[in-house]
Write a protein that holds these residues in place. Structure first.
Motif, short mmCIF file in Angstrom:
data_model
loop_
_atom_site.label_atom_id
_atom_site.label_comp_id
_atom_site.label_asym_id
_atom_site.label_seq_id
_atom_site.Cartn_x
_atom_site.Cartn_y
_atom_site.Cartn_z
N SER A 52 0.84 -1.20 0.00
CA SER A 52 0.00 0.00 0.00
C SER A 52 0.87 1.25 0.00
O SER A 52 1.84 1.34 0.75
N VAL A 53 0.49 2.20 -0.82
CA VAL A 53 1.20 3.49 -0.80
C VAL A 53 0.89 4.25 0.48
O VAL A 53 1.56 5.22 0.80
N LEU A 54 -0.12 3.79 1.21
CA LEU A 54 -0.52 4.44 2.47
C LEU A 54 -0.09 3.64 3.70
O LEU A 54 -0.60 3.87 4.80
N ASP A 55 0.85 2.72 3.53
CA ASP A 55 1.36 1.92 4.64
C ASP A 55 2.01 2.84 5.66
O ASP A 55 2.87 3.65 5.32
N HIS A 88 6.38 2.61 1.29
CA HIS A 88 6.07 2.01 -0.01
C HIS A 88 7.35 1.82 -0.84
O HIS A 88 7.50 0.83 -1.55
N ARG A 89 8.26 2.73 -0.72
CA ARG A 89 9.53 2.64 -1.46
C ARG A 89 10.28 1.35 -1.12
O ARG A 89 10.94 0.76 -1.97
N ALA A 90 10.15 0.88 0.12
CA ALA A 90 10.80 -0.37 0.52
C ALA A 90 10.21 -1.55 -0.26
O ALA A 90 10.95 -2.46 -0.67
N GLY A 91 8.91 -1.56 -0.47
CA GLY A 91 8.28 -2.62 -1.26
C GLY A 91 8.72 -2.57 -2.71
O GLY A 91 8.99 -3.60 -3.33
#
Length: 83
Positions: A20-23, A28-31
């Protein structure tokens, strides 16, 4: 410890990686970086993005796409790749 860092070694099976970009816990960059690292290592990765707020709630969206993804693997269908 370095050998256990995600992204240094790829899994031996295809992966569905959803983030999710809202994590609010894992950026999100880590994903995105993990997906890119695994792709670079030759892993078949399907990286999907969702907009579900919070780390815990995003599990719902991931489960909704994960169950059919797993069913396709058990049915012998080739895993899609976004690499």
């Amino acid at each position: 410890m370095a050998r256990q860092r995600l992204g240094e070694r790829g899994p031996g099976l295809p992966v569905l990686l959803s983030h999710s970009v809202l994590d609010d816990v894992v950026p999100h960059r880590a994903g995105e970086r993990l997906a890119a690292d695994w792709c670079r290592l030759g892993v078949t990765v399907e990286f999907t993005i969702n907009h579900i707020p919070t780390h815990v709630a995003a599990r719902t969206g991931t489960s909704a796409e994960g169950v059919p993804w797993l069913a396709d693997r058990f049915a012998g269908k080739a895993a899609p790749s976004t690499c």
